[in-house]
Design a protein around this motif. Structure first.
Motif, PDB file in Angstrom:
ATOM      1  N   GLU A   1       0.745  -1.421  -0.111  1.00  0.00           N
ATOM      2  CA  GLU A   1      -0.004   0.144   0.126  1.00  0.00           C
ATOM      3  C   GLU A   1       1.246   1.775  -0.221  1.00  0.00           C
ATOM      4  O   GLU A   1       0.240   1.821  -0.463  1.00  0.00           O
ATOM      5  CB  GLU A   1      -0.919   0.203   0.898  1.00  0.00           C
ATOM      6  CG  GLU A   1      -2.106  -1.021   0.853  1.00  0.00           C
ATOM      7  CD  GLU A   1      -3.328  -0.437   1.957  1.00  0.00           C
ATOM      8  OE1 GLU A   1      -3.143   0.271   2.692  1.00  0.00           O
ATOM      9  OE2 GLU A   1      -4.383  -1.078   1.912  1.00  0.00           O
ATOM     10  N   ALA A   2       2.287   1.301   1.027  1.00  0.00           N
ATOM     11  CA  ALA A   2       2.744   2.536   0.664  1.00  0.00           C
ATOM     12  C   ALA A   2       3.255   2.589  -0.759  1.00  0.00           C
ATOM     13  O   ALA A   2       4.013   3.947  -1.076  1.00  0.00           O
ATOM     14  CB  ALA A   2       4.045   2.257   1.974  1.00  0.00           C
TER      15      ALA A   2
ATOM     16  N   PRO B   1       8.857   1.975  -5.622  1.00  0.00           N
ATOM     17  CA  PRO B   1       7.840   3.918  -5.526  1.00  0.00           C
ATOM     18  C   PRO B   1       8.289   4.620  -4.253  1.00  0.00           C
ATOM     19  O   PRO B   1       9.054   5.122  -4.595  1.00  0.00           O
ATOM     20  CB  PRO B   1       6.822   3.471  -5.471  1.00  0.00           C
ATOM     21  CG  PRO B   1       6.615   2.588  -6.519  1.00  0.00           C
ATOM     22  CD  PRO B   1       7.991   1.350  -5.988  1.00  0.00           C
ATOM     23  N   GLU B   2       8.577   3.728  -3.077  1.00  0.00           N
ATOM     24  CA  GLU B   2       8.750   4.860  -1.939  1.00  0.00           C
ATOM     25  C   GLU B   2      10.576   5.128  -1.796  1.00  0.00           C
ATOM     26  O   GLU B   2      10.709   6.060  -1.392  1.00  0.00           O
ATOM     27  CB  GLU B   2       8.544   3.965  -1.010  1.00  0.00           C
ATOM     28  CG  GLU B   2       8.861   4.276   0.527  1.00  0.00           C
ATOM     29  CD  GLU B   2       8.239   3.209   1.566  1.00  0.00           C
ATOM     30  OE1 GLU B   2       7.388   4.016   2.350  1.00  0.00           O
ATOM     31  OE2 GLU B   2       8.041   2.395   1.617  1.00  0.00           O
ATOM     32  N   THR B   3      11.335   4.465  -2.267  1.00  0.00           N
ATOM     33  CA  THR B   3      12.475   4.529  -2.243  1.00  0.00           C
ATOM     34  C   THR B   3      12.836   5.769  -3.375  1.00  0.00           C
ATOM     35  O   THR B   3      14.061   6.051  -3.209  1.00  0.00           O
ATOM     36  CB  THR B   3      13.237   3.012  -2.828  1.00  0.00           C
ATOM     37  OG1 THR B   3      12.945   2.440  -1.311  1.00  0.00           O
ATOM     38  CG2 THR B   3      14.934   3.647  -2.377  1.00  0.00           C
ATOM     39  N   TRP B   4      12.369   5.443  -4.359  1.00  0.00           N
ATOM     40  CA  TRP B   4      12.508   6.047  -5.635  1.00  0.00           C
ATOM     41  C   TRP B   4      11.959   7.702  -5.047  1.00  0.00           C
ATOM     42  O   TRP B   4      13.150   8.746  -5.345  1.00  0.00           O
ATOM     43  CB  TRP B   4      11.821   6.127  -6.731  1.00  0.00           C
ATOM     44  CG  TRP B   4      12.146   7.257  -8.125  1.00  0.00           C
ATOM     45  CD1 TRP B   4      11.326   8.022  -8.589  1.00  0.00           C
ATOM     46  CD2 TRP B   4      13.310   7.374  -9.142  1.00  0.00           C
ATOM     47  NE1 TRP B   4      12.258   8.971  -9.262  1.00  0.00           N
ATOM     48  CE2 TRP B   4      13.823   8.783  -9.363  1.00  0.00           C
ATOM     49  CE3 TRP B   4      14.817   5.855  -8.549  1.00  0.00           C
ATOM     50  CZ2 TRP B   4      13.753   8.913 -10.467  1.00  0.00           C
ATOM     51  CZ3 TRP B   4      15.343   6.468  -9.284  1.00  0.00           C
ATOM     52  CH2 TRP B   4      15.512   7.781 -10.512  1.00  0.00           C
ATOM     53  N   LEU B   5      11.266   7.986  -3.983  1.00  0.00           N
ATOM     54  CA  LEU B   5      10.941   9.077  -3.806  1.00  0.00           C
ATOM     55  C   LEU B   5      11.832   9.764  -3.360  1.00  0.00           C
ATOM     56  O   LEU B   5      11.726  11.331  -3.180  1.00  0.00           O
ATOM     57  CB  LEU B   5       9.561   9.087  -3.020  1.00  0.00           C
ATOM     58  CG  LEU B   5       7.717   9.355  -3.850  1.00  0.00           C
ATOM     59  CD1 LEU B   5       6.937   9.005  -3.121  1.00  0.00           C
ATOM     60  CD2 LEU B   5       7.810  10.294  -3.945  1.00  0.00           C
ATOM     61  N   LYS B   6      12.434   8.962  -2.214  1.00  0.00           N
ATOM     62  CA  LYS B   6      13.407   9.612  -1.156  1.00  0.00           C
ATOM     63  C   LYS B   6      14.876   9.176  -2.053  1.00  0.00           C
ATOM     64  O   LYS B   6      15.628  10.352  -1.320  1.00  0.00           O
ATOM     65  CB  LYS B   6      13.417   8.180  -0.300  1.00  0.00           C
ATOM     66  CG  LYS B   6      11.998   8.249   0.899  1.00  0.00           C
ATOM     67  CD  LYS B   6      12.852   6.786   1.678  1.00  0.00           C
ATOM     68  CE  LYS B   6      11.366   6.975   2.628  1.00  0.00           C
ATOM     69  NZ  LYS B   6      11.098   5.423   3.530  1.00  0.00           N
ATOM     70  N   GLN B   7      15.183   8.437  -2.779  1.00  0.00           N
ATOM     71  CA  GLN B   7      16.540   8.479  -3.545  1.00  0.00           C
ATOM     72  C   GLN B   7      17.060   8.919  -4.996  1.00  0.00           C
ATOM     73  O   GLN B   7      17.827   8.706  -5.086  1.00  0.00           O
ATOM     74  CB  GLN B   7      17.176   7.300  -3.523  1.00  0.00           C
ATOM     75  CG  GLN B   7      16.525   6.968  -1.551  1.00  0.00           C
ATOM     76  CD  GLN B   7      17.912   7.135  -0.798  1.00  0.00           C
ATOM     77  OE1 GLN B   7      18.719   8.184  -1.219  1.00  0.00           O
ATOM     78  NE2 GLN B   7      17.909   7.331   0.191  1.00  0.00           N
TER      79      GLN B   7
END
Length: 408
Positions: free
Chosen positions: A168-169, A203-209
């Motif tokens: 979901e995240a 997706p979540e890691t791409w948002l951060k990195q």
């Protein structure tokens, strides 16, 4: 208050004494995890997820459009819960990583991107060949970025996967990427597990990195410049040490204490124990290194640097990190491993591993469960059994080394 009799001059008198009475501590009540919502259908989950996402501030139009076409992909759920019939030997993974095709294409791509990769190495400190190797491992240098519909894959995993909250995240992060224009609606194919683009970020890691490597104002994981720069940024932020190789091949003396395998010691201490790097490489005396024998006493001996663990942020597998390291060395024209693999050894089946785990545990060598997967706990338990039963305790589980214990 209580009265306490005492004697003074042979006469018993009563003296008032204050006694501290400790209150009985209240019982510790551990909070119970909230039960996972139960949905009667995939459609019900989509409705509930949309409502929760929108109420949390996500754009209603983006969320609805993201889920409108999402379908339940049973193949993704099967892949998520699947387990191989046999565990792989480490050289099988390495053979695939440094296959002739991957190496030949890698050398060409490395040459094409050499100036940019050198720039990234200077900026982030991450070796150019390691960045290129991850590119090769994750997408065959951008040629294979995945053909699964990302919204459907992530939605299926969120509805019926092993890590529903995680999935979901990823969906929410993907919605953010779409909303800010980094990812286009026509570009939503990736891996079944949610990997996107040329170096397969979730997706979540791409948002951060994710970073804008090509300078066009967007951070698009399918763009070569953005993908390579973001990989360098991710490894750098994960603790990459400039100028340190992921591993160094070594030798151990005949009298080596194999119980030290897997421990992290300063380089100077390994040297004092007779663990020597094959190429006589200088290592800072205080650098923490881990000794790893991926194929036991008859295979290569490796001293792993902190950078080996950094590579594992991409895929928490030592075989993966070794594959990346060796591919990087090869496409940069360096030599691979000097010591050959013991290819005569054969792995255990999943059923055999499960039986081995139960047998070890029953004998007092606790494997912390019997799941059919050879992990750290199982290798440690087997190593202890080896030490007690006349084998070199290298923790390498094969048909040969485990046969006397398991009886197959």
């Amino acid at each position: 208050m209580q009265k306490k009799p005492v004697r003074q001059g042979g006469v018993e008198i009563t003296q008032t004494q204050t006694v501290q009475v400790k209150p009985t501590p209240a019982p510790v009540i551990k909070p119970q995890p909230a039960p996972k919502p139960s949905y009667s259908s995939f459609s019900d989950w989509k409705s509930d997820f949309s409502m929760r996402a929108i109420s949390s501030g996500y754009d209603a139009g983006v969320i609805r459009r993201l889920l409108d076409s999402a379908y339940l992909n049973q193949q993704v759920i099967s892949l998520d819960s699947g387990q191989p019939e046999f565990s792989k030997m480490p050289w099988e993974y390495v053979d695939s990583a440094v296959s002739s095709g991957r190496v030949s294409v890698g050398k060409r791509k490395f040459a094409e991107q050499r100036a940019f990769l050198s720039q990234l190495e200077s900026q982030y400190g991450v070796d150019a060949e390691v960045i290129a190797a991850i590119w090769g491992m994750e997408s065959s240098y951008g040629a294979v970025t995945g053909s699964s519909d990302l919204p459907s894959s992530l939605a299926s995993l969120a509805y019926d996967g092993r890590r529903q909250e995680f999935a979901e995240a990823q969906l929410l992060s993907l919605a953010t990427l779409l909303q800010r224009g980094d990812v286009s609606w026509s570009q939503l194919d990736g891996s079944w597990a949610g990997g996107m683009g040329q170096t397969q970020f979730i997706p979540e890691t791409w948002l951060k990195q994710g970073v804008d490597g090509d300078g066009n104002g967007h951070r698009n994981p399918w763009a070569t410049g953005d993908a390579l720069a973001s990989t360098a940024n991710y490894l750098s932020n994960s603790g990459w040490v400039r100028g340190l190789a992921p591993f160094y091949e070594a030798t151990v003396p005949a009298s080596f204490d194999y119980s030290l395998m897997g421990s992290k010691q300063p380089a100077a201490r390994w040297a004092a124990m007779g663990v020597d790097t094959i190429d006589d490489v200088y290592l800072d005396a205080n650098t923490q290194m881990e000794l790893w024998l991926p194929a036991g006493k008859d295979g290569p001996v490796l001293l792993l640097s902190p950078n080996f663990d950094v590579i594992k942020v991409y895929n928490n597998s030592s075989s993966y990190a070794l594959g990346v390291s060796l591919l990087g060395k090869t496409i940069d024209g360096q030599s691979g491993l000097r010591k050959s693999w013991p290819r005569y050894e054969r792995p255990l089946s999943t059923t055999q591993v499960t039986n081995l785990q139960r047998r070890l545990t029953s004998m007092g060598y606790d494997t912390k469960g019997a799941d059919g997967i050879v992990g750290t706990n199982t290798r440690t338990a087997f190593q202890r059994w080896q030490a007690d039963n006349g084998q070199t305790p290298d923790g390498f589980i094969t048909q040969n080394s485990a046969s006397s214990l398991a009886g197959w």
